[in-house]
Design a protein around this motif. Structure first.
Motif, PDB file in Angstrom:
ATOM      1  N   ASP A 149       0.727  -1.155  -0.009  1.00  0.00           N
ATOM      2  CA  ASP A 149      -0.037   0.133  -0.060  1.00  0.00           C
ATOM      3  C   ASP A 149       0.858   1.175   0.091  1.00  0.00           C
ATOM      4  OD1 ASP A 149      -2.437  -1.346   0.164  1.00  0.00           O
ATOM      5  OD2 ASP A 149      -2.790  -1.077   2.300  1.00  0.00           O
ATOM      6  N   PHE A 150       2.016   1.078  -0.017  1.00  0.00           N
ATOM      7  CA  PHE A 150       3.069   2.188   0.428  1.00  0.00           C
ATOM      8  C   PHE A 150       2.661   3.496  -0.592  1.00  0.00           C
ATOM      9  CE2 PHE A 150       6.752   4.833   0.009  1.00  0.00           C
ATOM     10  CZ  PHE A 150       7.329   4.774   1.554  1.00  0.00           C
ATOM     11  N   ALA A 151       2.392   3.308  -1.921  1.00  0.00           N
ATOM     12  CA  ALA A 151       2.327   4.512  -2.741  1.00  0.00           C
ATOM     13  C   ALA A 151       0.923   4.330  -3.314  1.00  0.00           C
ATOM     14  CB  ALA A 151       3.461   4.210  -4.142  1.00  0.00           C
ATOM     15  N   ARG A 152      -0.095   3.790  -2.736  1.00  0.00           N
ATOM     16  CA  ARG A 152      -1.370   3.656  -3.099  1.00  0.00           C
ATOM     17  C   ARG A 152      -2.183   4.860  -2.912  1.00  0.00           C
ATOM     18  NH1 ARG A 152      -4.319  -0.954  -3.982  1.00  0.00           N
ATOM     19  NH2 ARG A 152      -3.216  -2.045  -2.608  1.00  0.00           N
ATOM     20  N   VAL A 153      -2.663   5.745  -3.887  1.00  0.00           N
ATOM     21  CA  VAL A 153      -3.624   6.407  -3.832  1.00  0.00           C
ATOM     22  C   VAL A 153      -5.063   6.296  -4.308  1.00  0.00           C
ATOM     23  CG1 VAL A 153      -1.821   8.299  -4.116  1.00  0.00           C
ATOM     24  CG2 VAL A 153      -3.146   7.493  -6.196  1.00  0.00           C
ATOM     25  N   HIS A 154      -6.032   7.121  -4.299  1.00  0.00           N
ATOM     26  CA  HIS A 154      -7.426   6.637  -4.705  1.00  0.00           C
ATOM     27  C   HIS A 154      -7.129   6.440  -6.155  1.00  0.00           C
ATOM     28  CE1 HIS A 154     -11.500   6.340  -5.548  1.00  0.00           C
ATOM     29  NE2 HIS A 154     -11.213   7.307  -6.646  1.00  0.00           N
ATOM     30  N   PHE A 214       0.891   3.621  -7.415  1.00  0.00           N
ATOM     31  CA  PHE A 214       2.079   3.895  -8.202  1.00  0.00           C
ATOM     32  C   PHE A 214       3.217   2.861  -8.252  1.00  0.00           C
ATOM     33  CE2 PHE A 214      -0.044   8.227  -7.625  1.00  0.00           C
ATOM     34  CZ  PHE A 214      -0.025   8.484  -9.086  1.00  0.00           C
ATOM     35  N   ARG A 215       3.211   2.062  -7.260  1.00  0.00           N
ATOM     36  CA  ARG A 215       4.082   0.812  -7.211  1.00  0.00           C
ATOM     37  C   ARG A 215       3.348  -0.272  -6.871  1.00  0.00           C
ATOM     38  NH1 ARG A 215       7.757   5.005  -5.886  1.00  0.00           N
ATOM     39  NH2 ARG A 215       7.552   4.921  -3.726  1.00  0.00           N
TER      40      ARG A 215
END
Lengths: 351, 281
Positions: free
Chosen positions: A284-289, A293-294
């Motif tokens: 979830d580190f680079a998760r956005v709505h 991104f990774r």
């Protein structure tokens, strides 16, 4: 040469007998809690110590670095209560503490964290704990399997940044004080003035330790080399090996990323805004709505490797790796970022 | 760099002064800080963002969607998609939100002075550009051409429709497009993604500044089209969205390549992104 610590800047240099170590820990304990490397469940971790008998000062890679004592794995940022209109209160400050047994590589990591947490908006939580911490470092007189401090210029000897610096001599301990407070502690311990011979012995021990380094990572031009090899097939292999467990970022002494969330009591009227370590390998580190991104595990692992060996240079004008070897020691898939990067020097195949 | 002494993570109370429903899932809140100097004067620039707190729910980075109001007010246009943004919907005028900021880089309004301005927005991406539009329409003579290409999924997803006439009167040329028109909906404008109306822009390379904001995949294709039309990477500005826990370059979540989006961005010239890894652009 960096990392040999021959010219350690010290205000005072003394030698204490073997049992002086216990006196030193007790002198520190009079000032507040003392944390040092202790054996626990088959691993060496930082724990509170009362005397020398608790300490494990062998040159083994500790599971957790002193990072955990400065940038807490879990830190309450604010407490807020409905009854008080949710006006946030900062948690009470911790008092003076000492950290003993800090390895030169970890001292370099602390210097790296000092940079991270004292930018435009200094982080008060880290700053307070850091200012409250007396650092009693210890020079390394042998190298563990995964150590490559000699490559990173961070060890096995320490040159600066310590309150106290210990070196185990054949007979007793050389103790160097780098600050007034270090000198004050030293006064409470039975010791004699160090001689040139003692200092020569220290230099010899450190040189011998450095010669025993088994791993090497050439750092010259490394960020550029990493960029050139961003699409190298070796990263596909690492992708298949990485489990995404984030052991590497947890044990890394310079990883600083965190997650922040509100912990609420059952009645919903008391809130603790809390931050907690996280790391780029976490899904979830680079998760956005709407997306992540990774989302690819391989990209997440690469973020870790590239942040340490490439991007950090852009951000803080140094590398983010201190050569402690923890990430590869505690990786369940035995991924070795130093060896992967070093393989590019050989033009290819690596493990 | 100047250093800030106070706890940078500590939010301050702000009162909701007005609420306007923009679409079925998007709302604009006008707020003002409750205490201190900032109650009357909160300065920021379009493109910057605040961290908004609802205690017990959490904190989220939300872009500022206006120019600073004369009485210290500021707007946030929020689409309800996460914990904080959904919880915001339950609030009423007079309720308190906790805020800290402003953070991040603004749109290059100063550089755009006396030059042409092309704004390309997709969906909620218009929110961080609304302050730019307010600046341009209120000081129209400071700028050359001013054109907005705005795309949304459907007519019902368009933001600020009640302000379009004011914007036109203020000298902004508007081109609207939607991806799809549901049966029965009225629509007199273009149908298609925003790149399908790019030929209607009259701003030319070398003449000014292009500001792009929307989903990253949309920006990717818009930038590609702009480059194909001769725009240079240094005259294209985009605003990136990343997860942020701090806003002050510490939590590490918003990193791509060696950049922290919260401080080096969110507004970046494409020339700073080109060739770097970690974005779709």
């Amino acid at each position: 040469m960096d990392g040999l610590g021959e010219r350690a800047t010290a205000l005072e240099r003394r030698v204490m007998p073997e049992e002086g170590l216990d006196q030193l820990v007790r002198a520190l304990a009079r000032r507040g809690p003392v944390y040092g490397p202790v054996r626990q469940d088959g691993a060496t971790v930082y724990g509170e110590v009362e005397g020398a008998q608790d300490l494990d000062l062998r040159c083994t890679p500790f599971t957790y670095s002193p990072k955990a004592l400065l940038h807490r794995p879990r830190q309450v940022l604010f407490r807020a209560e409905r009854a008080e209109g949710f006006v946030p209160r900062e948690p009470e400050e911790d008092g003076r503490m000492s950290i003993i047994g800090v390895r030169p590589c970890d001292m370099s990591a602390i210097a790296a964290l000092d940079q991270v947490f004292s930018q435009e908006y200094p982080d008060p939580y880290y700053q307070r704990r850091r200012q409250n911490a007396l650092l009693a470092a210890v020079n390394c007189v042998e190298m563990a399997e995964h150590c490559f401090c000699t490559s990173m210029g961070t060890g096995p000897g320490l040159a600066a940044g310590f309150d106290l610096l210990l070196t185990r001599l054949e007979h007793g301990w050389l103790v160097e004080a780098g600050t007034e407070e270090g000198c004050a502690v030293l006064k409470e311990v039975e010791s004699r003035t160090a001689t040139d011979r003692d200092l020569q012995e220290k230099e010899e021990l450190i040189r011998k330790a450095a010669a025993g380094a088994k791993k090497q990572l050439q750092t010259e031009g490394l960020p550029g080399l990493m960029r050139d090899r961003f699409e190298d097939p070796v990263w596909k292999e690492r992708r298949e090996e990485c489990l995404g467990c984030a052991n590497c970022t947890s044990v890394c002494p310079t990883c600083f990323c965190y997650d922040a969330y509100d912990v609420v009591n059952v009645k919903g009227d008391k809130v603790e805004r809390t931050r907690c370590w996280t790391g780029c390998p976490v899904v979830d580190f680079a998760r956005v709505h709407g997306g992540n991104f990774r989302s690819d595990r391989g990209e997440r692992f690469k973020q870790f490797a590239y942040h340490k060996l490439c991007y950090w240079k852009d951000q803080f004008d140094r590398l983010g790796c201190v050569g402690c070897g923890r990430c590869m020691t505690w990786c369940p898939a035995k991924i070795d970022i130093a060896e992967t990067a070093q393989s590019f020097r050989r033009g290819g195949e690596a493990r | 760099m100047s250093r800030h002494a106070a706890n940078p993570l500590k939010p301050e109370p702000a009162v909701i002064k007005a609420i306007r429903q923009e679409t079925y899932d998007t709302t604009t809140y006008t707020m003002g800080f409750r205490e201190g100097e900032r109650a009357n004067r909160f300065s920021f620039e379009p493109g910057q963002f605040n961290m908004l707190t609802l205690w017990g729910i959490g904190e989220a980075a939300i872009s500022l969607s206006s120019l600073p109001g004369g009485n210290g007010t500021f707007d946030h246009t929020v689409r309800s998609v996460g914990d904080v943004t959904n919880a915001l919907r339950r609030l009423k005028v007079g309720d308190t939100v906790w805020a800290r900021g402003p953070y991040g880089t603004p749109w290059p309004l100063k550089e755009a002075r006396g030059r042409d301005l092309l704004i390309i927005a997709g969906g909620i991406g218009l929110a961080p550009l609304r302050g730019v539009i307010q600046a341009v329409t209120s000081r129209r003579s400071d700028f050359g051409k001013a054109e907005l290409l705005y795309g949304a999924r459907t007519p019902a997803d368009l933001l600020y429709t009640t302000e379009f006439d004011d914007w036109r009167r203020g000298g902004l040329s508007l081109t609207l497009t939607v991806d799809a028109v549901p049966e029965g909906a009225r629509w007199e404008h273009n149908v298609g993604v925003v790149t399908t109306v790019m030929d209607r822009a009259t701003v030319r390379p070398g003449g000014g500044v292009v500001m792009v904001c929307g989903p990253e995949i949309m920006m990717k294709f818009v930038v590609k089209e702009l480059l194909a039309r001769g725009f240079r990477p240094g005259e294209i500005f985009v605003s990136l969205e990343r997860r942020m826990e701090c806003g002050v370059r510490v939590c590490g979540r918003c990193q791509f390549d060696g950049r922290f989006v919260c401080r080096d961005g969110p507004v970046l010239p494409y020339s700073d992104i080109k060739g770097r890894v970690g974005t779709m652009l």
